[in-house]
Write an enzyme that holds these catalytic residues in place. Structure first.
Site, PDB file in Angstrom:
ATOM      1  N   GLU A  49      78.285  -3.244 122.845  1.00 42.96           N
ATOM      2  CA  GLU A  49      78.932  -3.453 124.146  1.00 42.96           C
ATOM      3  C   GLU A  49      79.918  -2.324 124.377  1.00 42.96           C
ATOM      4  O   GLU A  49      80.518  -1.809 123.418  1.00 42.96           O
ATOM      5  CB  GLU A  49      79.680  -4.793 124.163  1.00 42.96           C
ATOM      6  CG  GLU A  49      80.410  -5.031 125.478  1.00 42.96           C
ATOM      7  CD  GLU A  49      81.000  -6.431 125.605  1.00 42.96           C
ATOM      8  OE1 GLU A  49      81.346  -7.027 124.580  1.00 42.96           O
ATOM      9  OE2 GLU A  49      81.112  -6.898 126.750  1.00 42.96           O
ATOM     10  N   CYS A 269      80.472  -9.569 127.688  1.00 46.06           N
ATOM     11  CA  CYS A 269      81.029  -9.920 128.997  1.00 46.06           C
ATOM     12  C   CYS A 269      80.744  -8.859 130.055  1.00 46.06           C
ATOM     13  O   CYS A 269      80.739  -9.165 131.247  1.00 46.06           O
ATOM     14  CB  CYS A 269      82.532 -10.129 128.901  1.00 46.06           C
ATOM     15  SG  CYS A 269      82.993 -11.485 127.825  1.00 46.06           S
ATOM     16  N   ASN A 391      75.043 -14.037 129.611  1.00 47.40           N
ATOM     17  CA  ASN A 391      75.901 -13.942 128.435  1.00 47.40           C
ATOM     18  C   ASN A 391      76.990 -14.993 128.547  1.00 47.40           C
ATOM     19  O   ASN A 391      77.678 -15.062 129.570  1.00 47.40           O
ATOM     20  CB  ASN A 391      76.569 -12.566 128.347  1.00 47.40           C
ATOM     21  CG  ASN A 391      77.582 -12.505 127.208  1.00 47.40           C
ATOM     22  OD1 ASN A 391      77.220 -12.569 126.036  1.00 47.40           O
ATOM     23  ND2 ASN A 391      78.860 -12.415 127.544  1.00 47.40           N
ATOM     24  N   GLU A 392      77.118 -15.809 127.536  1.00 44.59           N
ATOM     25  CA  GLU A 392      78.171 -16.834 127.479  1.00 44.59           C
ATOM     26  C   GLU A 392      78.244 -17.633 128.784  1.00 44.59           C
ATOM     27  O   GLU A 392      79.326 -17.955 129.264  1.00 44.59           O
ATOM     28  CB  GLU A 392      79.529 -16.215 127.134  1.00 44.59           C
ATOM     29  CG  GLU A 392      79.572 -15.709 125.708  1.00 44.59           C
ATOM     30  CD  GLU A 392      80.954 -15.327 125.221  1.00 44.59           C
ATOM     31  OE1 GLU A 392      81.876 -15.199 126.039  1.00 44.59           O
ATOM     32  OE2 GLU A 392      81.097 -15.163 123.986  1.00 44.59           O
TER      33      GLU A 392
HETATM   34  O1  AHR Z   1      82.480  -9.227 121.580  1.00 42.81           O
HETATM   35  C1  AHR Z   1      83.478  -9.285 122.528  1.00 42.81           C
HETATM   36  C2  AHR Z   1      83.239 -10.344 123.587  1.00 42.81           C
HETATM   37  O2  AHR Z   1      83.249 -11.628 123.040  1.00 42.81           O
HETATM   38  C3  AHR Z   1      81.919 -10.277 124.283  1.00 42.81           C
HETATM   39  O3  AHR Z   1      81.980  -9.454 125.361  1.00 42.81           O
HETATM   40  C4  AHR Z   1      81.688 -11.668 124.767  1.00 42.81           C
HETATM   41  O4  AHR Z   1      80.338 -11.985 124.868  1.00 42.81           O
HETATM   42  C5  AHR Z   1      82.501 -12.510 123.833  1.00 42.81           C
HETATM   43  O5  AHR Z   1      83.365 -13.320 124.531  1.00 42.81           O
END
Ligand code: AHR
Length: 831
Positions: A49, A269, A391-392
């Site tokens: 990321e 995120c 994601n999440e």
């Molecule tokens: O790894 C950091 C963050 O943690 C990522 O962006 C997210 O998916 C999680 O909340």
């Protein structure tokens, strides 16, 4: 204390061993002739990321910071209020940029008269609307601009650097480019670019350095007075495989060390964005870098997206890893602004965008997007294997949006395996992504977490996991607890099919996340102790598991039990008539006429009023706790009334402290469902889901009862049993964690063992069912003197795996595990 036997685990129904009480050392028994399930080659992967300058100022080799002068770009849909960026839903992000010409400075030496400014007149193109204007009235000894790079540029003696820039001028100029020390006193390379004149044009030259400096800078100076505009100023060192727009070789090497089975990209995120407009849009991230607008990255800086969709796929290929692409499911980050696409027609472009991305990656060259991939230098398909839908994300809108993505992907690419962010009621789910950022006790305590997962349900991908609290910026104890948890995942790899530590990279000058796997600056990099745990598990991943029994005589049985409490999550509520009873005896009876005496609050606005305890503030996880941590087996009864807000009630029991407890979450997840959750070391785990549809109504008193008996919890609302759950007994932190497996090619038994304790641990290792065993085994040990030991850029090899041999393998032999260690024995079963 009377010694007891603590049996950590057995697998395979046919594997029977005497496991009763016995004195003596810890015994690890591995059944060599009873192979268990296959371990997927993709079990251990990586999570990439753009966070902590992982890409820009990291693995993406570009040396110029703010190369296109788009530093001020805010998240699409957001606005600036003073120096805060504010989203339409009111989420605020503090000042993240230094200034619009961040990383650039003016050079005006020896009587020069000059100035620089951001300019948006006559942009290079509509993607990069800003440029830098340099106005020179007098050149003096030198007039121009300097770029400091990302906390300095690493310039190496003998290396050649590719410089390119766009310029337009009034009049003509010769631009002198230099690599030099940060104070300008040392020059390492000089090149002249003559004939810079007229409209926007791209210019390029090479600079070969005659000195080494990790803190160097780039300067561009002009030959005469006049005005010149610069845009997309780019400087690349030698890249991995000499790829244009490529990657930093030392950081690629770190990734190669992990031998990742898959690469998850591009997040995290950032996939969701702080607003929907801020989500990553892959089409903006391919092709000419001068046409990539970049994006405000929600980890607090401008991301050039020079490392884009094509480059991620190329990285996967270079690492020989399966690509796992994470897409936006029509939802922005739930914890930031939570924008949702609710209209199915408005979701269609998101789905089409996913299909286009898959066609770019996997489609034939004859397809529209496959042809573009070929034009961008890669005719062969990249073969994305996994797509994670969101994601999440969670909650009702995610449940609705998920299915159209799933159907569209499966219709066009039936072989692609999809991943969901959470269980989705009544929908086809192949794999579920779970995330754990915890403190070491949680991983130790949850080594057995997956032993009881439903073998017929969806598979699990542990997409993000790491110790990231109570360990500073990471340490050996954290790494060993991850190793214990990984032993549990490997043992259960029939269910846990993939896992990736997160986050991957940290530029030490911009640590946005507490603990990260690989640290670097402009010139150096090091893997933390957790990195070496990852490399060891990857390099010694067995093909099949072997049943392994660990017996620890004398290990004290863990104690369960604890106090009680009440809480709220973005909700205002009040509680009264709180009573704890045990076998007809009252352990506690609230009397709020006396105020909050005897209660401890973790936050919020708790006051007593009309005989009730009332919480009136906004905010998450606001708890009020009372009682005795040694209470066990009791019935908690109380009345609760919601006064306002998003959710219902949190009813706490078995409370050791705010980090270690269980609670009944009544109307959680935006008042959509009920769950019993157990929190260890600060991390929550759902141990019962479900409950009635609909949530908690406001302004109505509910009767709540929670019975805790021998680890079983029964939860009642208004006299009706709603859910039951089984509590996991807490584990003492020290102990031993071990697992055997088999490498089918070599026939070797691979035995992994973690000793997180401070003393050497004598073990007896029994290998049953092996026809032959060679006495000499290969040993790989990761150990340290202190649990706080860690690698730093200054001391990069403090905690690294050490190879040795052990001569003494037999059907039963003794082996001493070092303190604070992960040990891998490779035992030959031939000869
Ligand atoms: O790894 C950091 C963050 O943690 C990522 O962006 C997210 O998916 C999680 O909340």
């Amino acid at each position: 204390m009377k010694p007891s036997s603590h049996v950590l685990f057995t697998i395979c129904a046919g594997f029977m061993l005497a496991s009763g009480l016995h004195a003596g050392p810890t015994v690890i028994t591995v059944a060599a002739n009873q192979p268990g399930h296959q371990v997927s080659p993709s079990l251990w992967g990586i999570f990439y990321e753009e966070i902590n300058h992982a890409g820009d100022g990291g693995i993406y080799a570009e040396l110029v910071q703010n190369r296109a002068f788009e530093e001020m770009l805010v998240a699409a849909g957001a606005r600036m209020e003073g120096d805060q960026m504010v989203t339409p839903k009111g989420f605020k992000h503090g000042k993240w940029y230094k200034n619009e010409l961040h990383a650039w400075s003016l050079i005006a030496n020896g009587g020069a008269k000059a100035s620089i400014a951001l300019d948006d007149a006559l942009p290079l193109n509509d993607q990069t609307p800003h440029s830098m204007r340099l106005e020179v009235q007098q050149t003096g000894t030198r007039a121009g601009v300097a770029n400091e790079g990302y906390w300095g540029m690493y310039v190496r003696n003998g290396e050649t650097y590719d410089l390119s820039f766009y310029a337009r001028t009034e009049g003509d100029q010769t631009v002198t480019a230099q690599l030099e020390s940060a104070d300008g006193k040392q020059t390492y390379a000089t090149a002249k670019v003559p004939g810079v004149a007229g409209k926007w044009q791209r210019y390029a030259c090479k600079l070969t350095a005659t000195g080494t400096d990790p803190q160097a800078r780039l300067t561009l100076c002009v030959s005469k007075p006049g005005t010149i505009w610069f845009d997309v100023v780019s400087l690349f060192p030698k890249t991995y495989k000499d790829r244009p727009n490529g990657l930093r070789p030392d950081l690629v090497k770190q990734l190669q060390g992990l031998k990742p089975g898959f690469v998850r990209f591009p997040g995290g995120c950032v996939v969701e964005g702080v607003t929907l407009g801020n989500r990553i849009q892959w089409k903006n991230t391919i092709g000419d870098i001068a046409r990539r607008p970049g994006r405000w990255d929600l980890w607090g800086y401008h991301n050039t997206e020079g490392l884009g969709f094509h480059e991620y796929l190329q990285l996967c290929e270079d690492l020989n890893s399966e690509p796992m692409y994470v897409i936006n499911a029509g939802l922005s980050c739930a914890f930031r602004s939570a924008e949702e696409v609710t209209n199915p027609d408005e979701l269609k472009p998101y789905i089409q965008d996913t299909l286009d991305a898959l066609e770019y990656a996997n489609g034939p060259v004859t397809s529209k997007w496959g042809a573009l991939r070929a034009k961008n230098g890669h005719p062969e398909p990249f073969k994305i294997k996994y797509v994670e839908i969101g994601n999440e994300n969670f909650g009702p809108q995610y449940f609705k949006n998920y299915r159209p993505f799933y159907d569209a992907i499966k219709a066009s690419y039936p072989d692609i395996i999809t991943i969901a962010d959470c269980p989705i009621p009544n929908q086809p789910v192949e794999i579920i992504d779970e995330h754990y950022y915890v403190a070491p006790p949680w991983f130790f305590a949850n080594e057995k977490k997956y032993d009881t997962y439903d073998r017929k349900g969806p598979k699990i991908y542990v997409g993000e996991y790491a110790v990231n609290n109570n360990v500073g910026s990471g340490n050996l104890l954290g790494a060993l607890s991850e190793a214990a948890f990984m032993i549990g995942m490997e043992r259960n790899s029939d269910v846990v099919v993939m896992a990736s530590y997160a986050p991957l990279f940290e530029n030490v000058h911009n640590r946005a996340w507490a603990v990260n796997l690989i640290r670097f600056d402009s010139a150096r990099s090091t893997g933390r102790s957790s990195y070496h745990v990852q490399t060891m598990f990857s390099a010694h991943r067995p093909d099949v598991t072997l049943p392994t029994l660990v017996e620890e005589p004398g290990k004290p049985a863990p104690k369960s039990g604890g106090g009680i409490g009440v809480g709220t999550w973005n909700t205002q509520a009040e509680y009264k008539d709180i009573k704890v009873a045990q076998n007809g005896k009252t352990l506690y009876q609230s009397d709020f006429a006396k105020g909050t005496e005897g209660w401890e609050m973790t936050g919020g606005d708790w006051k007593t009023r009309d005989g009730a305890l009332r919480q009136s503030a906004g905010g998450n996880n606001l708890l009020a706790i009372t009682g005795d941590p040694s209470w066990t087996d009791y019935t908690l009864t109380l009345k609760a009334r919601k006064l306002g807000g998003d959710e219902g009630f949190l009813i706490l029991f078995h409370v050791k402290d705010a980090e270690n407890m269980a609670h009944w979450n009544i109307g959680g997840w935006g008042n959509t469902r009920f769950a019993v959750e157990q929190k260890e070391g600060g991390a929550n785990r759902e141990i019962a889901k479900g409950g009635p549809d609909g949530g908690i109504e406001s302004n109505r008193w509910y009767d709540i009862k929670v019975e805790v008996q021998g680890g079983k919890v029964s939860c009642y609302l208004d006299g009706k049993l709603i859910q039951t759950a089984k509590l996991t007994p807490p584990q003492p932190p020290a102990g031993i964690y071990a697992l055997g497996g088999k490498d089918e090619k070599t026939g070797q038994i691979i035995l992994k063992a973690v000793n997180p304790g401070p003393v050497p641990l004598d073990t007896t290792i029994r290998i049953t069912g092996a026809a032959k065993l060679k006495p000499k085994a290969r040993v790989i040990t990761l150990a340290g003197d202190q649990p706080s030991d860690e690698n730093t850029l200054e001391d990069p090899t403090k905690v690294v795996p050490v190879e040795s041999t052990f001569d003494g393998v037999a059907p039963e032999f003794n082996y001493t595990l070092k303190p604070y260690s992960l040990t891998i024995l490779r035992i030959d079963t031939s000869g």
